[in-house]
Design a protein around this motif. Structure first.
Motif, short mmCIF file in Angstrom:
data_model
loop_
_atom_site.label_atom_id
_atom_site.label_comp_id
_atom_site.label_asym_id
_atom_site.label_seq_id
_atom_site.Cartn_x
_atom_site.Cartn_y
_atom_site.Cartn_z
N HIS A 1 -7.36 5.79 2.78
CA HIS A 1 -7.97 4.79 3.66
C HIS A 1 -8.36 5.42 5.00
N ARG B 1 0.83 -1.19 0.00
CA ARG B 1 0.00 0.00 0.00
C ARG B 1 0.87 1.25 0.00
N SER C 1 -2.46 5.79 -0.67
CA SER C 1 -3.53 4.85 -0.34
C SER C 1 -3.84 4.88 1.15
N ASN C 2 -2.81 5.02 1.97
CA ASN C 2 -3.02 5.10 3.42
C ASN C 2 -3.82 6.34 3.79
#
Length: 262
Positions: free
Chosen positions: A149, A141, A145-146
């Motif tokens: 998220h 990831r 993306s983190n």
């Protein structure tokens, strides 16, 4: 200025001097222009690494520096940053030319360039930063993306707390998790140099940036738009946004499909 950028500009200076010594002093401006545009349009991976070492490069604006005809009307981030580096390097090479008496200056200190040289300057053909080239993303990831998220988790928690205007909440959460500063953006470019290919595309407030936004803000605007869309998709999945008879999401009249970054 980072060591990486300083070393690059020094290599350009040394090459310029060598070319002038080897081939004569007849075209000091044209030679400087050629050396700069040949050596400083870096592939996406290399430009991203340069920006990571010197994030302030993302503060650059297009101004009137874009010489690539394909980029002039709606320049991408990579073209904006590169054109500013080229302009600074060219100014440095002209100073070298003056110091070595290859060019003269007028009474106001302005460099004098022969008209035939200016007329002979070729069109610039830079790099297409929308192409991935040899870039291969790392597994796992990404940092971006983190961020997305975490924003999605925060959004879903707020929706579960009680009734909300799902769209306005998406804007609020996206703003809370937005990535704006050059220091924050630079690592994302290393993870994905294709971000260098992003363009303004009317996503930014024209009055705030006078129609000439910093390169980093162009990236921020696109990431914010992407995050808002991702949050709205989640809201649709859980039924927080209804549909009309044609299956289109029902948003209030004051809501826009493409929010503008202010």
């Amino acid at each position: 200025m980072s060591r990486r950028l300083a070393d690059l500009l020094e290599k350009v200076r040394l090459e310029y001097v060598q070319v002038m010594v080897d081939h004569g002093e007849g075209t000091p401006y044209l030679t400087a222009h050629q050396v700069c545009n040949t050596r400083l349009w870096l592939p996406g991976v290399e430009l991203a690494a340069l920006i990571e070492d010197d994030p302030k490069l993302l503060s650059a604006r297009a101004g009137d520096l874009i010489d690539d005809d394909r980029e002039r009307s709606n320049p991408c981030v990579g073209a904006i940053v590169t054109s500013n580096i080229v302009a600074a390097a060219l100014e440095g090479l002209l100073a070298v030319a003056v110091n070595r008496n290859w060019l003269d200056v007028d009474s106001d200190g302005r460099v004098l360039v022969d008209a035939h040289e200016l007329d002979s300057v070729p069109s610039v053909s830079g790099i297409d930063y929308t192409e991935a080239g040899d870039f291969v993303p790392e597994r796992g990831r990404s940092h971006l993306s983190n961020i997305f998220h975490q924003a999605e988790n925060a959004y879903m928690e707020r929706l579960e707390e009680g009734p909300h205007d799902a769209y306005q909440l998406a804007l609020m959460v996206a703003s809370d998790h937005a990535v704006f500063t050059p220091d924050e953006l630079a690592p994302l470019l290393v993870e994905n140099p294709l971000l260098l290919g992003l363009r303004g595309d009317d996503l930014l407030d024209e009055e705030l940036f006078e129609g000439d936004p910093p390169a980093g803000m162009i990236i921020s605007a696109h990431l914010t738009e992407m995050l808002v869309q991702q949050l709205l998709d989640r809201a649709l999945e859980v039924g927080a946004i209804g549909h009309d008879g044609e299956g289109q999401p029902i948003l209030s009249e004051t809501e826009e499909d493409n929010p503008t970054v202010h």
